[in-house]
Design a protein around this motif. Structure first.
Motif, short mmCIF file in Angstrom:
data_model
loop_
_atom_site.label_atom_id
_atom_site.label_comp_id
_atom_site.label_asym_id
_atom_site.label_seq_id
_atom_site.Cartn_x
_atom_site.Cartn_y
_atom_site.Cartn_z
N THR A 1 151.68 -0.08 68.75
CA THR A 1 150.77 0.17 69.62
C THR A 1 151.16 -0.17 70.96
OG1 THR A 1 149.81 -1.89 69.00
CG2 THR A 1 149.17 0.10 67.83
N LEU B 1 146.46 0.82 77.01
CA LEU B 1 146.37 2.03 77.65
C LEU B 1 146.49 2.32 79.03
CD1 LEU B 1 145.47 4.97 76.55
CD2 LEU B 1 143.13 4.42 76.58
N TRP C 1 147.06 9.71 78.59
CA TRP C 1 146.80 10.22 77.09
C TRP C 1 146.46 11.90 77.00
CZ3 TRP C 1 143.03 7.82 72.97
CH2 TRP C 1 143.39 8.23 71.84
N TRP D 1 151.66 9.53 72.60
CA TRP D 1 150.42 8.87 71.89
C TRP D 1 150.24 9.42 70.87
CZ3 TRP D 1 149.18 4.29 73.63
CH2 TRP D 1 148.97 3.69 75.17
N ASN E 1 146.96 3.19 70.18
CA ASN E 1 146.15 2.40 71.14
C ASN E 1 145.09 1.72 70.59
OD1 ASN E 1 143.98 4.28 71.59
ND2 ASN E 1 145.52 5.54 72.46
N THR F 1 145.06 0.06 84.14
CA THR F 1 144.50 0.78 83.15
C THR F 1 144.30 2.17 83.04
OG1 THR F 1 142.95 0.77 81.14
CG2 THR F 1 142.16 -0.17 83.35
N ASP G 1 142.20 3.77 80.64
CA ASP G 1 141.00 3.90 79.86
C ASP G 1 140.09 4.37 80.68
OD1 ASP G 1 139.07 3.60 78.09
OD2 ASP G 1 139.70 1.73 77.28
N THR H 1 141.54 -6.55 73.71
CA THR H 1 142.09 -5.44 73.47
C THR H 1 143.36 -5.79 72.86
OG1 THR H 1 140.96 -3.88 74.69
CG2 THR H 1 143.29 -3.23 74.12
#
Length: 414
Positions: free
Chosen positions: A271, A274, A278, A300, A329, A363, A365, A383
């Motif tokens: 893992t 992020l 993606w 991913w 992730n 990040t 995300d 996380t």
């Protein structure tokens, strides 16, 4: 961690391997005393059909058996003839339960709901809400028609569905904006609805063979006290069941350290934070190698809910053998476990001047877009705690940052 040819611990059945059987058989999961105490309390609440509605709030860190207890509660209630359902806020976790415990049976699949769909139920004897830290303020989403939107809280709606409601949570696994489930919040919501409230805590460790591991991870990431420095890892040499922890100097070395484990039948997943785009998967084409570290490139897990080219969708990445070739992730790993894990710390978490620095700009995300820097700092640390606590037997760490890698070597190789 042993090199190629060294023995690895045989792969133990996972929660998902046992999920279907837990609905029809007793004693599928070996429960600890603290789990049994909660089970006994819920039994008494269910048996008291003329008594007040009851809420049980169960807190526990990663690996303390919350999900095993949730499935045990569901199975026992169903076998006793009660109307019961299981619900979570995790699309991946509920999808995996429907795929495993509910395989081939739509009736069984309907036992597993999301919080948003569970709010539409009523007349239940028992509702078991796992991962209750993912509870949201309301059940409204951008897809909810105006005619069905409600100002009522999601907690209040869930509390109305059953005469006994059990919430299981780990507050430190609330890792995204809008996740508000805490012990205090749920207890207050329950009392406002006129229910009795019982609060319990699970402390026995079921996932990690070294009971000190989760505490060590919390200290590493400064989750209890940001000013307390990380401590050196002690493997507990001499123990027949010890948790293996290693540091790799490259992602390729991380893979090489995990390979001997899979060659003897252990499950392993890698893992990462992020910190890379993606991409959507395209049928007929290879997955995009989004994660690029030097000359090392990997994709991913498949994004979304559908299998592509025989590869599992994100919710099944951790339990489908075909997921081993992709990087997961937090969205594909949270709630799951495997024997050995590799964790890549990205540039969103850096060790500088004896403290951690989180970089919101690193990040990818989208859920964190626009969030306050202090909130991003907490969510990034949480996380990585989730990613670092998925493995049951050992973890290999690698950081893309040289100074951070040096810290990991100093405290793990000592």
């Amino acid at each position: 961690m042993p090199t190629a040819g060294s023995p690895s611990r045989p792969a133990a059945p996972t929660l998902f391997d046992l999920a279907a059987r837990s609905l029809t058989h007793v004693d599928v999961f070996a429960l600890s005393d603290d789990q049994e105490t909660v089970l006994d309390h819920v039994r008494r609440c269910l048996a008291d059909e003329d008594g007040p509605r009851a809420v049980v709030v169960v807190a526990g860190a990663a690996g303390t058996g919350k999900s095993a207890l949730a499935l045990t509660l569901l199975g026992e209630a169903l076998r006793a003839g009660y109307r019961a359902r299981h619900a979570t806020g995790s699309q991946a976790f509920t999808t995996a339960l429907r795929k495993t415990a509910g395989h081939g049976s739509r009736v069984t699949q309907k036992l597993f709901q999301y919080f948003g769909t569970a709010t539409e139920l009523d007349g239940l004897d028992l509702l078991v809400c796992d991962d209750a830290h993912q509870l949201r303020a309301t059940s409204n989403t951008r897809y909810t028609p105006v005619s069905r939107r409600s100002d009522r809280t999601q907690a209040a709606q869930l509390l109305e569905t059953a005469r006994v409601v059990v919430f299981l949570l780990d507050e430190d696994q609330a890792i995204r904006p809008g996740q508000i489930g805490t012990r205090d919040y749920l207890a207050t919501a329950a009392r406002a609805c006129g229910t009795t409230v019982h609060i319990a805590e699970l402390t026995s460790q079921h996932r990690h063979h070294n009971v000190r591991y989760d505490s060590w991870v919390r200290r590493l990431l400064g989750l209890d006290d940001p000013l307390s420095p990380p401590t050196s890892w002690s493997e507990g040499k001499g123990s027949a069941l010890r948790f293996e922890l290693r540091v790799a100097d490259s992602p390729g070395e991380l893979e090489r350290l995990l390979r001997p484990k899979t060659e003897v039948g252990a499950s392993a997943r890698i893992t990462a934070g992020l910190c890379w785009p993606w991409s959507d998967a395209s049928p007929g084409n290879p997955l995009v190698g989004d994660i690029v570290i030097g000359d090392w490139r990997r994709p991913w897990s498949v994004k979304g809910q559908r299998s592509v080219n025989g590869l599992p969708p994100s919710p099944l990445w951790a339990i489908d053998p075909a997921g081993a070739g992709q990087i997961g992730n937090v969205y594909s790993a949270q709630g799951f476990e495997y024997d050995y894990g590799g964790v890549i710390l990205g540039p969103d978490l850096l060790w500088r001047d004896d403290r951690w620095i989180t970089d919101p700009a690193a990040t990818r995300d989208g859920a964190l877009d626009g969030a306050m820097a202090a909130d991003v700092d907490l969510w990034v640390r949480r996380t990585y705690r989730v990613l670092l606590t998925r493995a049951t037997a050992g973890t290999v760490l690698y950081s893309t940052d040289a100074e951070t890698c040096a810290l990991l070597h100093a405290i793990i190789d000592a």
